[in-house]
Design an enzyme around this catalytic site. Structure first.
Site, mmCIF file in Angstrom:
data_model
loop_
_atom_site.group_PDB
_atom_site.id
_atom_site.type_symbol
_atom_site.label_atom_id
_atom_site.label_comp_id
_atom_site.label_asym_id
_atom_site.label_seq_id
_atom_site.Cartn_x
_atom_site.Cartn_y
_atom_site.Cartn_z
ATOM 1 N N GLY A 164 0.797 -1.229 0.000
ATOM 2 C CA GLY A 164 0.000 0.000 0.000
ATOM 3 C C GLY A 164 0.826 1.273 0.000
ATOM 4 N N ASP A 305 -7.228 -0.507 -16.363
ATOM 5 C CA ASP A 305 -7.414 0.148 -15.054
ATOM 6 C C ASP A 305 -6.699 1.493 -15.020
ATOM 7 O OD1 ASP A 305 -5.140 -1.748 -15.133
ATOM 8 O OD2 ASP A 305 -4.632 -0.857 -13.207
HETATM 9 P P1 AMP Z 1 -0.592 0.117 -11.449
HETATM 10 O O1 AMP Z 1 0.254 -0.721 -12.332
HETATM 11 O O2 AMP Z 1 0.141 1.164 -10.672
HETATM 12 O O3 AMP Z 1 -1.773 0.674 -12.167
HETATM 13 O O4 AMP Z 1 -1.167 -0.855 -10.313
HETATM 14 C C1 AMP Z 1 -1.954 -1.989 -10.622
HETATM 15 C C2 AMP Z 1 -2.657 -2.441 -9.389
HETATM 16 O O5 AMP Z 1 -1.728 -2.778 -8.366
HETATM 17 C C3 AMP Z 1 -3.602 -1.418 -8.777
HETATM 18 O O6 AMP Z 1 -4.680 -2.120 -8.248
HETATM 19 C C4 AMP Z 1 -2.758 -0.818 -7.679
HETATM 20 O O7 AMP Z 1 -3.537 -0.260 -6.654
HETATM 21 C C5 AMP Z 1 -1.991 -2.029 -7.196
HETATM 22 N N1 AMP Z 1 -0.728 -1.676 -6.543
HETATM 23 C C6 AMP Z 1 0.395 -1.201 -7.140
HETATM 24 N N2 AMP Z 1 1.362 -1.001 -6.224
HETATM 25 C C7 AMP Z 1 0.845 -1.333 -5.021
HETATM 26 C C8 AMP Z 1 1.342 -1.343 -3.688
HETATM 27 N N3 AMP Z 1 2.591 -0.974 -3.398
HETATM 28 N N4 AMP Z 1 0.505 -1.755 -2.716
HETATM 29 C C9 AMP Z 1 -0.751 -2.154 -2.993
HETATM 30 N N5 AMP Z 1 -1.270 -2.176 -4.213
HETATM 31 C C10 AMP Z 1 -0.492 -1.774 -5.230
HETATM 32 MG MG MG Z 2 -3.260 1.824 -11.870
#
Ligand code: AMP
Ligand code: MG
Length: 563
Positions: A164, A305
């Site tokens: 998170g 997303d």
């Molecule tokens: P992203 O590639 O940044 O769009 O992230 C893809 C998914 O992974 C989304 O659901 C983000 O909220 C989740 N996510 C990315 N990094 C973290 C993290 N450090 N902790 C929790 N969830 C994460």
């Molecule tokens: Mg994202």
């Protein structure tokens, strides 16, 4: 903090104030709230934070995790003003606390949104805000609506196995780039602030088995809505038609109110309205792709997303800026094999993602033909937008369109032949003096004004030199017929061809400095990138080509999803 003993003019939010302290009235951050996402959509009934599948709900109420010693590293004065935050309040302890997730103001209602997504072409199921927590939805004095969202504020039910958190390097990149994009005229989520949490976060930067502790940080992102394509895909994938309907009604009525017929209050929106809305989203997405392409921005992770329903640039991860013009370039090492999200493929992926959105909406519409008509319109919307943008970049908006388009595509075929800096090349083209014509110029004389755009000028020889000189000859002929004075032409071209973009190495230099506790370069870059089209003669070095040290350095030309 306890009282700083400066009784007047103090901008601290002190927890104990002696008599005579006059700070109370000014040192309060307040907003007017209108939590329409929470009001319109069903929430998670389970109050626990642990990772899980959340069904039948658009969000979970969850508070940010408190951190060790929050401090503010940077803020955007424009976004603070947009939100009606008085300048002095930015310097208060309270501001640092609120925008690092350590204090919740009365009236805020923190939540994490639930959504799914296709990642790298494959359905990934529920994703959701795993580390982003919206603090509240704010109603502005001018009637506008903005959601304040902390990225890196701690675990939520959507965190899966991750922590998170966010690290300083990726937060600096998101903070700077959102603001830079805004000033380039590219629709984007904004960034109010960059705060350090005081906590350490473990990350394995290149996913090669070398995890190390890094400084944790939180960016406060600001946008009218963070709804994504994946927000609709998730309920559709689960057959949750009521939730899907509620998402669509919320989105159209709140964010696209001009599409809502006056007589529709209390009744579900008709298929026609839904199709008209998909058309709007398709147009916004095509226009956003034009914007990215015209400035040389590569998003890097165009999963569904990460596509905003408002056509905003959202989720700055391993993005990058084209330095040498190469349509195949992607900064994202995680995508190095397939290069799905390479620069030249972005418009195509925009459409691929719209097809996923249309599929998600199909259960509410029940007919494929109107959806297909919308999807079919994307290619021409994009082509028209891009041709117009390229003509403007070439200073040929008033030239014969067919001539301009031919010369434009010839240029795009020429640029990748040897390493040519896209931003510098177009800027120099605007400086080209058409009135200076030697009677019979040599190839070398013709290309000389453009030489600073080449990474290895000595490569501009042989066939490439001949082809470039021949292009410059045709270009000069067409430009000369466009009927503008030299100064008008330069002004028009400089207004669309930025001198300053957030070059990958510049962001990395700001990060290197920030990791030593110095944030001056972040402020300097923010300032320069506020006026990307202005010459700013004392800032030339920030418009320079990528230096050699940055060619293969992690963080400059190569980025992973680790953040
Ligand atoms: P992203 O590639 O940044 O769009 O992230 C893809 C998914 O992974 C989304 O659901 C983000 O909220 C989740 N996510 C990315 N990094 C973290 C993290 N450090 N902790 C929790 N969830 C994460
Ligand atoms: Mg994202």
């Amino acid at each position: 903090m306890t009282c700083c003993t400066q009784l007047t003019g103090c901008r601290h939010t002190c927890t104990e104030r002696p008599e005579g302290c006059e700070t109370v009235a000014i040192a309060e951050l307040t907003f007017d709230y209108d939590h329409w996402f929470l009001d319109d959509l069903p929430g998670d009934q389970d109050a626990r934070v642990h990772p899980r599948q959340v069904t039948g709900a658009a969000y979970s109420l969850v508070e940010p995790t408190r951190t060790d010693s929050p401090t503010l590293a940077a803020h955007s004065a424009e976004v603070a003003a947009l939100l009606g935050i008085k300048p002095g309040l930015v310097d208060t302890d309270q501001f640092a606390k609120v925008f690092s997730g350590n204090e919740i103001l009365p009236g805020m209602a923190p939540f994490a949104a639930n959504y799914g997504g296709h990642q790298f072409g494959h359905w990934a199921g529920q994703l959701g805000d795993g580390r982003a927590i919206a603090l509240g939805e704010v109603k502005l004095a001018d009637g506008g609506h903005q959601t304040l969202q902390l990225k890196g504020a701690g675990p939520t039910p959507y965190s899966r196995s991750a922590d998170g958190r966010a690290v300083l390097r990726s937060s600096v990149r998101e903070f700077l780039c959102s603001e830079a994009m805004h000033h380039l005229g590219v629709p984007t989520t904004r960034a109010l602030s960059l705060a350090l949490t005081g906590d350490k976060v473990m990350r394995d930067v290149m996913y090669d088995g070398h995890p190390a502790p890094e400084a944790g940080a939180v960016v406060c992102r600001v946008a009218p809505s963070f709804v994504r394509f994946g927000s609709f895909e998730l309920p559709a994938s689960r057959g949750e038609e009521n939730l899907l309907r509620a998402f669509v009604e919320h989105t159209i009525r709140r964010l696209f109110p001009y599409l809502v017929p006056t007589a529709s209050a209390g009744k579900p929106l008709t298929s026609d309205v839904l199709v008209a809305w998909l058309q709007e989203v398709a147009d916004l997405t095509a226009d956003l792709m034009v914007d990215w392409m015209r400035v040389g921005f590569v998003h890097g992770v165009m999963n569904t997303d990460n596509l905003s329903i408002l056509g905003l640039t959202i989720d700055y991860g391993p993005y990058g800026w084209l330095e040498n013009y190469d349509p195949d370039w992607t900064p994202n090492t995680t995508d190095a094999q397939g290069r799905r999200y390479r620069y030249g493929n972005q418009p195509e992926v925009g459409l691929w993602n719209l097809v996923r959105l249309a599929n998600a909406l199909y259960p509410l519409i029940g007919e494929a033909a109107p959806l297909e008509r919308v999807l079919d319109s994307y290619a021409s919307r994009y082509a028209n937008g891009w041709n117009g943008a390229l003509r403007a970049k070439l200073g040929l908006s008033s030239a014969k369109a067919s001539d301009a388009d031919v010369i434009g595509s010839e240029l795009l075929a020429l640029l990748p032949r040897i390493e040519t800096d896209m931003t510098i090349f177009f800027r120099l083209l605007g400086d080209l003096d058409l009135s200076k014509t030697a009677s019979n110029p040599t190839n070398e004389e013709l290309v000389a004004p453009l030489l600073p755009a080449y990474y290895l000028p000595e490569e501009l020889a042989g066939d490439v030199l001949a082809a470039t000189a021949s292009w410059v000859r045709s270009y000069r002929a067409i430009s000369g017929n466009a009927g503008q004075s030299g100064a008008e032409r330069q002004q028009a071209m400089h207004a669309v061809n930025p001198k300053y973009v957030l070059r990958n190495y510049l962001a990395q230099m700001a990060i290197d400095e920030a990791e030593t506790g110095e944030f001056g370069l972040i402020d300097d870059l923010l300032d320069i990138l506020r006026k990307p089209f202005d010459e700013q003669p004392d800032k030339h070095e920030f418009g320079a080509k990528r230096p050699d040290w940055a060619r293969d350095r992690v963080g400059c030309s190569m980025l992973s999803c680790s953040s």
